[in-house]
Design a protein around this motif. Structure first.
Motif, PDB file in Angstrom:
ATOM      1  N   ILE A 310      70.509 -12.242 -21.203  1.00  0.00           N
ATOM      2  CA  ILE A 310      71.479 -12.108 -20.092  1.00  0.00           C
ATOM      3  C   ILE A 310      72.841 -11.603 -20.252  1.00  0.00           C
ATOM      4  O   ILE A 310      73.411 -12.210 -21.403  1.00  0.00           O
ATOM      5  CB  ILE A 310      71.587 -13.433 -19.390  1.00  0.00           C
ATOM      6  N   THR A 311      73.229 -10.352 -20.063  1.00  0.00           N
ATOM      7  CA  THR A 311      74.609  -9.987 -20.483  1.00  0.00           C
ATOM      8  C   THR A 311      75.270  -9.471 -19.246  1.00  0.00           C
ATOM      9  O   THR A 311      74.763  -9.461 -18.104  1.00  0.00           O
ATOM     10  CB  THR A 311      74.205  -8.860 -21.367  1.00  0.00           C
ATOM     11  N   ASN A 312      76.530  -8.883 -19.323  1.00  0.00           N
ATOM     12  CA  ASN A 312      77.127  -8.189 -18.284  1.00  0.00           C
ATOM     13  C   ASN A 312      76.466  -7.049 -17.512  1.00  0.00           C
ATOM     14  O   ASN A 312      76.427  -6.840 -16.618  1.00  0.00           O
ATOM     15  CB  ASN A 312      78.488  -7.633 -18.710  1.00  0.00           C
ATOM     16  N   ASP A 313      75.790  -6.317 -18.535  1.00  0.00           N
ATOM     17  CA  ASP A 313      74.881  -5.098 -18.181  1.00  0.00           C
ATOM     18  C   ASP A 313      73.481  -5.412 -17.779  1.00  0.00           C
ATOM     19  O   ASP A 313      73.038  -4.833 -16.935  1.00  0.00           O
ATOM     20  CB  ASP A 313      74.771  -4.099 -19.389  1.00  0.00           C
ATOM     21  N   THR A 314      73.159  -6.788 -18.028  1.00  0.00           N
ATOM     22  CA  THR A 314      71.873  -7.072 -17.665  1.00  0.00           C
ATOM     23  C   THR A 314      71.968  -8.514 -17.116  1.00  0.00           C
ATOM     24  O   THR A 314      71.290  -9.185 -17.763  1.00  0.00           O
ATOM     25  CB  THR A 314      70.521  -6.873 -18.641  1.00  0.00           C
ATOM     26  N   PRO A 315      72.448  -8.691 -15.890  1.00  0.00           N
ATOM     27  CA  PRO A 315      72.684 -10.036 -15.333  1.00  0.00           C
ATOM     28  C   PRO A 315      71.222 -10.804 -15.097  1.00  0.00           C
ATOM     29  O   PRO A 315      71.195 -12.089 -15.005  1.00  0.00           O
ATOM     30  CB  PRO A 315      73.422  -9.920 -14.223  1.00  0.00           C
ATOM     31  N   LYS A 316      70.258  -9.816 -15.067  1.00  0.00           N
ATOM     32  CA  LYS A 316      68.920 -10.436 -14.302  1.00  0.00           C
ATOM     33  C   LYS A 316      67.987 -10.270 -15.738  1.00  0.00           C
ATOM     34  O   LYS A 316      66.769 -10.624 -15.586  1.00  0.00           O
ATOM     35  CB  LYS A 316      68.441  -9.843 -13.253  1.00  0.00           C
ATOM     36  N   GLY A 317      68.541 -10.019 -16.675  1.00  0.00           N
ATOM     37  CA  GLY A 317      67.718  -9.431 -17.987  1.00  0.00           C
ATOM     38  C   GLY A 317      67.012  -8.184 -17.904  1.00  0.00           C
ATOM     39  O   GLY A 317      67.587  -7.308 -16.786  1.00  0.00           O
ATOM     40  N   HIS A 318      66.450  -7.662 -18.664  1.00  0.00           N
ATOM     41  CA  HIS A 318      65.847  -6.313 -18.600  1.00  0.00           C
ATOM     42  C   HIS A 318      64.445  -6.163 -17.963  1.00  0.00           C
ATOM     43  O   HIS A 318      63.941  -7.246 -17.519  1.00  0.00           O
ATOM     44  CB  HIS A 318      65.667  -5.914 -20.268  1.00  0.00           C
ATOM     45  N   PRO A 319      64.377  -4.945 -17.648  1.00  0.00           N
ATOM     46  CA  PRO A 319      63.109  -4.974 -16.581  1.00  0.00           C
ATOM     47  C   PRO A 319      61.653  -5.196 -17.564  1.00  0.00           C
ATOM     48  O   PRO A 319      61.684  -4.811 -18.697  1.00  0.00           O
ATOM     49  CB  PRO A 319      63.091  -3.314 -16.230  1.00  0.00           C
ATOM     50  N   GLY A 320      60.616  -5.585 -16.736  1.00  0.00           N
ATOM     51  CA  GLY A 320      59.281  -6.076 -17.407  1.00  0.00           C
ATOM     52  C   GLY A 320      58.624  -4.741 -17.543  1.00  0.00           C
ATOM     53  O   GLY A 320      57.504  -4.670 -17.039  1.00  0.00           O
ATOM     54  N   VAL A 321      59.026  -3.717 -18.282  1.00  0.00           N
ATOM     55  CA  VAL A 321      58.194  -2.560 -18.529  1.00  0.00           C
ATOM     56  C   VAL A 321      57.964  -2.450 -20.056  1.00  0.00           C
ATOM     57  O   VAL A 321      58.487  -3.184 -21.032  1.00  0.00           O
ATOM     58  CB  VAL A 321      59.250  -1.384 -18.142  1.00  0.00           C
ATOM     59  N   ALA A 322      56.801  -1.476 -20.539  1.00  0.00           N
ATOM     60  CA  ALA A 322      56.520  -1.373 -21.705  1.00  0.00           C
ATOM     61  C   ALA A 322      57.595  -1.253 -22.845  1.00  0.00           C
ATOM     62  O   ALA A 322      57.694  -1.695 -23.854  1.00  0.00           O
ATOM     63  CB  ALA A 322      55.241  -0.602 -21.814  1.00  0.00           C
ATOM     64  N   GLN A 323      58.524  -0.214 -22.228  1.00  0.00           N
ATOM     65  CA  GLN A 323      59.442   0.274 -23.157  1.00  0.00           C
ATOM     66  C   GLN A 323      60.424  -0.739 -23.815  1.00  0.00           C
ATOM     67  O   GLN A 323      60.850  -0.627 -24.755  1.00  0.00           O
ATOM     68  CB  GLN A 323      60.207   1.386 -22.649  1.00  0.00           C
ATOM     69  N   VAL A 324      60.639  -1.749 -22.895  1.00  0.00           N
ATOM     70  CA  VAL A 324      61.509  -2.859 -23.316  1.00  0.00           C
ATOM     71  C   VAL A 324      60.913  -3.583 -24.473  1.00  0.00           C
ATOM     72  O   VAL A 324      61.460  -4.038 -25.601  1.00  0.00           O
ATOM     73  CB  VAL A 324      61.901  -3.724 -22.286  1.00  0.00           C
ATOM     74  N   ALA A 325      59.553  -4.156 -24.171  1.00  0.00           N
ATOM     75  CA  ALA A 325      58.964  -4.686 -25.050  1.00  0.00           C
ATOM     76  C   ALA A 325      58.809  -3.877 -26.407  1.00  0.00           C
ATOM     77  O   ALA A 325      58.965  -4.564 -27.391  1.00  0.00           O
ATOM     78  CB  ALA A 325      57.445  -5.035 -24.546  1.00  0.00           C
TER      79      ALA A 325
END
Length: 437
Positions: A310-325
């Motif tokens: 959780i950051t200012n840029d990602t208040p809901k966290g990162h998207p649940g996609v393969a590239q994030v993982a």
């Protein structure tokens, strides 16, 4: 950090052999650590192509790859088929289905599971599609219901067997809706001449105002247009009320008689027990700091679908996609080595490489930064990206040959019922099943 009793090197335990877990293990290759990966399956699943397994276009083995074989050249890597049930941070151990395992560093890369939002009725009767066993169950159910439809004498009797409702208009729902529409348009009357195309209905439902809501409005509009022209009935701004195995009902009174409801409307993190509930965020995800380390711990990390940074840029966290993982896995592997060596760690920064979704033959949408395009070229890009991302040379060749065959013949896949799928009955003493709200 001291090494475990069984090794002179620190032991890194990775829970999960998905995209993120693979990258952590690879980042630790040839380093002074011992890597132990745990997963309930002995293979890595290429989830973006699960929908093609579900519709019979690809066989399960072509999107799975042995985890042991993938790391057979990595001398500091071991693998065990096991599920982690409990994390014991005070002892630096985890309880698993094969016993207690000690760690010096723990990486939770356990991914996600289907979120039914508390509706037990839907959870029991609808079909999820997050794993190969679930995709195969869906395939056999689909084929069995087509066989049942052939035996029915009237259109009214055939209706629930030939209505397919997909809940959730993200990439999974959109791609599966397109695949089912192509099955109806190109294959149904070849395999089942007793049936008519107009009797098989495909519905795509979402409570959001548009399909592919995470992508650009341009991609969303194009996807909806493709689907509509293929004969899919797209229902947006529609919330599912309930499903009893025979009829799915929506808020506002609309209903559809169907035995085929496929649920891809949400996911939730798969988190072992043992962590403080205060750091479990919305979607059952674990709160982490800027290096993917679980809040409150020095040696436990969480990555991918199970992590909430959780950051200012990602208040809901990162998207649940393969590239994030994948990117979190690479960063976490590096940071574990930095911590072992007493070096400064690196903050995780996600680089969005873009989004792709295919709707069917010659139809796809692509958002690659500021570049957005749809149609045939997007479809070619989608195929290329997914082909090179598959693990194993054999899998790449098999999938490519299957795709070429399907493109030429309009009739890919064998659609065999190898085993029958039977939905378990609802227990007689079950409590009343609540609605989703």
């Amino acid at each position: 950090m001291k090494a475990t009793e069984t090794s002179r090197f620190p032991q890194v335990v990775i829970i999960g052999g998905g995209f993120g877990g693979l990258e952590v293990a690879k980042a630790l290759a040839d380093q002074p650590v011992d890597v132990l990966m745990l997963d309930k399956h002995n293979y890595h699943t290429f989830q973006p192509l699960l929908y093609q397994v579900a519709t019979g276009s690809l066989e399960a083995g072509s999107i799975a790859f042995s985890l042991r074989k993938n790391f057979d050249d990595q001398k500091n890597f071991r693998f065990r088929v096991a599920e982690a049930t409990q994390i014991n941070p005070e002892k630096n151990t985890i309880d698993t289905t094969i016993g207690e395992i000690a760690y010096d560093y723990l990486v939770i890369a356990s991914g996600s599971t289907t979120n039914f939002f508390g509706n037990k009725d839907i959870e029991h009767h609808a079909m999820p599609m997050k794993s190969i066993p679930e995709a195969l169950d869906l395939r056999y159910m689909l084929l069995q219901h087509l066989e049942e439809a052939v035996l029915k004498a009237t259109k009214e009797e055939r209706e629930p067997y030939l209505n397919f409702v997909l809940v959730g208009a993200g990439p999974t729902g959109v791609e599966l809706a397109g695949a089912l529409a192509e099955l109806r348009n190109n294959i149904l009357t070849k395999d089942y001449p007793e049936l008519k195309k107009d009797e098989m209905k495909v519905y795509l439902v979402d409570f959001m105002p548009r399909v592919l809501s995470a992508m650009s409005e341009q991609a969303s509009a194009a996807a909806k247009d493709f689907l509509t022209k293929m004969g899919v009935e797209v229902l947006v701004n529609v919330k599912v009320d309930n499903y009893d195995g025979e009829t799915i009902t929506f808020e506002g009174g609309k209903s559809v008689r169907t035995k085929n409801v496929i649920w891809s409307a949400g996911v939730m993190g798969s988190v072992p027990e043992g962590l403080d509930k205060d750091i479990i965020m919305r979607g059952n995800r674990v709160k982490t700091d800027n290096i993917c380390r679980v809040e409150g711990f020095e040696n436990i990390f969480a990555i991918g679908d199970v992590a909430a940074m959780i950051t200012n840029d990602t208040p809901k966290g990162h998207p649940g996609v393969a590239q994030v993982a994948i990117q979190m896995g690479k960063t976490t592997g590096k940071n574990i080595l930095h911590l072992i060596k007493g070096e400064t760690t690196e903050s995780f920064k996600y680089f969005d490489k873009g989004s792709l979704a295919t709707i069917g033959r010659n139809k796809a949408v692509a958002d690659l930064g500021k570049i957005k395009f749809q149609g045939f070229f997007a479809w070619v890009v989608w195929m290329f990206v997914h082909l090179i991302s598959l693990l194993g040379f054999r899998n790449k060749v098999v999938v490519f040959i299957n795709w070429v065959g399907s493109y030429i013949s309009y009739n890919g896949g064998s659609r065999l019922i190898i085993r029958r799928f039977v939905k378990e009955a609802v227990p007689q003493d079950a409590e009343p099943l609540p609605n989703s709200d």
